[in-house]
Design an enzyme around this catalytic site. Sequence first.
Site, PDB file in Angstrom:
ATOM      1  N   GLU A 159       0.813  -1.222   0.000  1.00  0.00           N
ATOM      2  CA  GLU A 159       0.000   0.000   0.000  1.00  0.00           C
ATOM      3  C   GLU A 159       0.845   1.271   0.000  1.00  0.00           C
ATOM      4  O   GLU A 159       0.654   2.180   0.807  1.00  0.00           O
ATOM      5  CB  GLU A 159      -0.985  -0.028   1.184  1.00  0.00           C
ATOM      6  CG  GLU A 159      -1.896  -1.248   1.098  1.00  0.00           C
ATOM      7  CD  GLU A 159      -2.872  -1.406   2.261  1.00  0.00           C
ATOM      8  OE1 GLU A 159      -2.905  -0.537   3.144  1.00  0.00           O
ATOM      9  OE2 GLU A 159      -3.598  -2.412   2.267  1.00  0.00           O
ATOM     10  N   ASP A 173     -12.241 -10.182  -1.877  1.00  0.00           N
ATOM     11  CA  ASP A 173     -13.579 -10.315  -1.286  1.00  0.00           C
ATOM     12  C   ASP A 173     -14.498  -9.341  -2.018  1.00  0.00           C
ATOM     13  O   ASP A 173     -14.032  -8.413  -2.687  1.00  0.00           O
ATOM     14  CB  ASP A 173     -13.605 -10.126   0.241  1.00  0.00           C
ATOM     15  CG  ASP A 173     -12.868  -8.911   0.752  1.00  0.00           C
ATOM     16  OD1 ASP A 173     -12.787  -7.895   0.023  1.00  0.00           O
ATOM     17  OD2 ASP A 173     -12.374  -8.947   1.896  1.00  0.00           O
ATOM     18  N   HIS A 208     -10.197  -5.946  -2.942  1.00  0.00           N
ATOM     19  CA  HIS A 208     -11.319  -5.790  -2.004  1.00  0.00           C
ATOM     20  C   HIS A 208     -12.414  -5.067  -2.780  1.00  0.00           C
ATOM     21  O   HIS A 208     -12.414  -3.841  -2.892  1.00  0.00           O
ATOM     22  CB  HIS A 208     -10.884  -4.993  -0.777  1.00  0.00           C
ATOM     23  CG  HIS A 208      -9.874  -5.729   0.050  1.00  0.00           C
ATOM     24  ND1 HIS A 208     -10.188  -6.878   0.736  1.00  0.00           N
ATOM     25  CD2 HIS A 208      -8.561  -5.504   0.285  1.00  0.00           C
ATOM     26  CE1 HIS A 208      -9.114  -7.331   1.369  1.00  0.00           C
ATOM     27  NE2 HIS A 208      -8.107  -6.510   1.099  1.00  0.00           N
ATOM     28  N   ASN A 265       2.248  -4.860  -3.277  1.00  0.00           N
ATOM     29  CA  ASN A 265       0.839  -5.213  -3.138  1.00  0.00           C
ATOM     30  C   ASN A 265       0.042  -3.951  -2.834  1.00  0.00           C
ATOM     31  O   ASN A 265       0.498  -3.084  -2.087  1.00  0.00           O
ATOM     32  CB  ASN A 265       0.748  -6.195  -1.949  1.00  0.00           C
ATOM     33  CG  ASN A 265      -0.613  -6.827  -1.760  1.00  0.00           C
ATOM     34  OD1 ASN A 265      -1.202  -7.333  -2.703  1.00  0.00           O
ATOM     35  ND2 ASN A 265      -1.116  -6.811  -0.528  1.00  0.00           N
ATOM     36  N   GLU A 310      -6.143 -10.606  -2.155  1.00  0.00           N
ATOM     37  CA  GLU A 310      -7.010 -10.441  -0.969  1.00  0.00           C
ATOM     38  C   GLU A 310      -8.472 -10.341  -1.385  1.00  0.00           C
ATOM     39  O   GLU A 310      -9.226  -9.508  -0.864  1.00  0.00           O
ATOM     40  CB  GLU A 310      -6.605  -9.182  -0.181  1.00  0.00           C
ATOM     41  CG  GLU A 310      -5.142  -9.158   0.234  1.00  0.00           C
ATOM     42  CD  GLU A 310      -4.747  -7.944   1.080  1.00  0.00           C
ATOM     43  OE1 GLU A 310      -5.639  -7.217   1.557  1.00  0.00           O
ATOM     44  OE2 GLU A 310      -3.537  -7.739   1.262  1.00  0.00           O
TER      45      GLU A 310
END
Length: 480
Positions: free
Chosen positions: A168, A275, A245, A209, A273
């Site tokens: 990030e 979702d 996400h 990432n 990651e």
Amino acid sequence: MSSLMRRTAAAFAAGALLTGAVLTGTAHAEQAERDAAPLQSTLRDAAAAQGRFAGTAINDGLLSNPTYTSIASREFSSVTAENVMKWETIQPSRGNFNFSGGDRLVDFAQQNNQQVYGHTLVWHSQLPSWVSNGGFNAEQLNAVMTEHITEVVSHYAGDVAYWDVVNEAFNEDGTLRQSVFQQTLGQQYIADAFRVADAADPDAKLCINDYNIEAINAKSDGLYQLVSSLLQQGVPIDCVGFQSHLILDQIPGSFQSNLQRFVDLGLEVIITELDIRIPMPADQAELQRQAEQFAEVTEVCLAVDGCVGVTVWGISDRDSWVPDVFPGEGAACLYDDNYQAKPAYYAMLEAFGGGDDGGDDGGDDGGDDGGEEPGPEPEGCAATYSVVNRWNQGSVVEVSVTTEQALSGWTVEFSLPAGSVTSGWNAQVSQSGTQVTATNAPYNGSVPAGGTLSFGFQTDSGATYDTPQITLNGAPCATA
Ligand code: G2I
């Protein structure tokens, strides 16, 4: 860096049966072989047949929950530490390293023939205040960062296949985030972090990432410029992690072309990651669209040679970070609050080319059975559900489950078609809505391979009904 010697995701994904060759994705013979193979019934096997890994984030606190661990081991070939490898956990004060949680994850992965994905070395968040507010000058902070990366990566050398080295680093507008690292060291900290990690484990693959980089946008453009320049400088970077996400109905149209442009630089890309969150409560139509969108993301990865795996961020909606951070949103995972597979699970399995050999996946139009779709072939357990007594307003039921694998603790679940449980024996039997959950009593949790567990309960309904689907530790059982 000797990338040829590096372990390939495919080798891990296939339990070392496949080779890195599948990453080229061009051999027709291989494709034909895959097409002719029987359908795989778990995410990990289906993904492996495509040369990909299927991963999940693991919550260390849930490794003692047998329902959780049985899904984690059965369905996933890669595990990411959800929290225990972060700086605040692993080096809470200077020079005081705590590897216990990460070591537990490595043990779990090794027991289950899984790859470990390390998350994360240099990140502004979950960073202890001795680093973020330590008042270090550039030379000191560089030493602190170098020491952290070196200690952690060498501790896990040979055990961790991929590292999120820098996490990030970007603002939404594509500029670099003003973290303590950026402010004190400048952008150079990123190249340095990769070089230090590579020195500590030349075999681990090293990723950068981030989130909100799935589309072609200002943020992913900034990242693209950065990694292009890192590669030009010879910095040992191997991969880009796209957290993903995502929000229901907002899967970016440029996802595939975006992944492709990073692969074209010579990098691997990974969905790290995934979702897909929904405003709560989620209805059946939303869960169905979510399923289609999990499949879409999976298909995007499969369409890009060099997209080596898809990791979902947590197993069940109950374990997800989403409701804590986005109040009023949730249901973002593949399994529901009761660890029952959701439509999203079946859609992802099918997108990986797996599923029910019957070929009728998803044929149910959401009738009156709660939206269940055909699940993976029952394997590993066989259940009997006997109504041994029935009267006007009551019944007594005995449930037995024979297990192929030895158990140290068990949870049996099913949806009770009529009435409520009024008492239970030989298990703790609880009910939520129609869902009944029976967990072992203190004295009958251990069952040998081939052994049978039994328990009983009484209800307040004498209605007759068909035998419900029964799961053992999350896995559907054949029912007699
Ligand atoms: O925020 C979602 C993810 C975004 N990308 C990086 C990931 O590392 C991040 O994961 C989440 C975890 O899923 C959460 O579990 O990172 C959060 C922290 O930034 C994690 O939440 C924290 C809670 O905020 C803390 O209160 C808690 O003590 O987890 C901690 C450990 O359980």
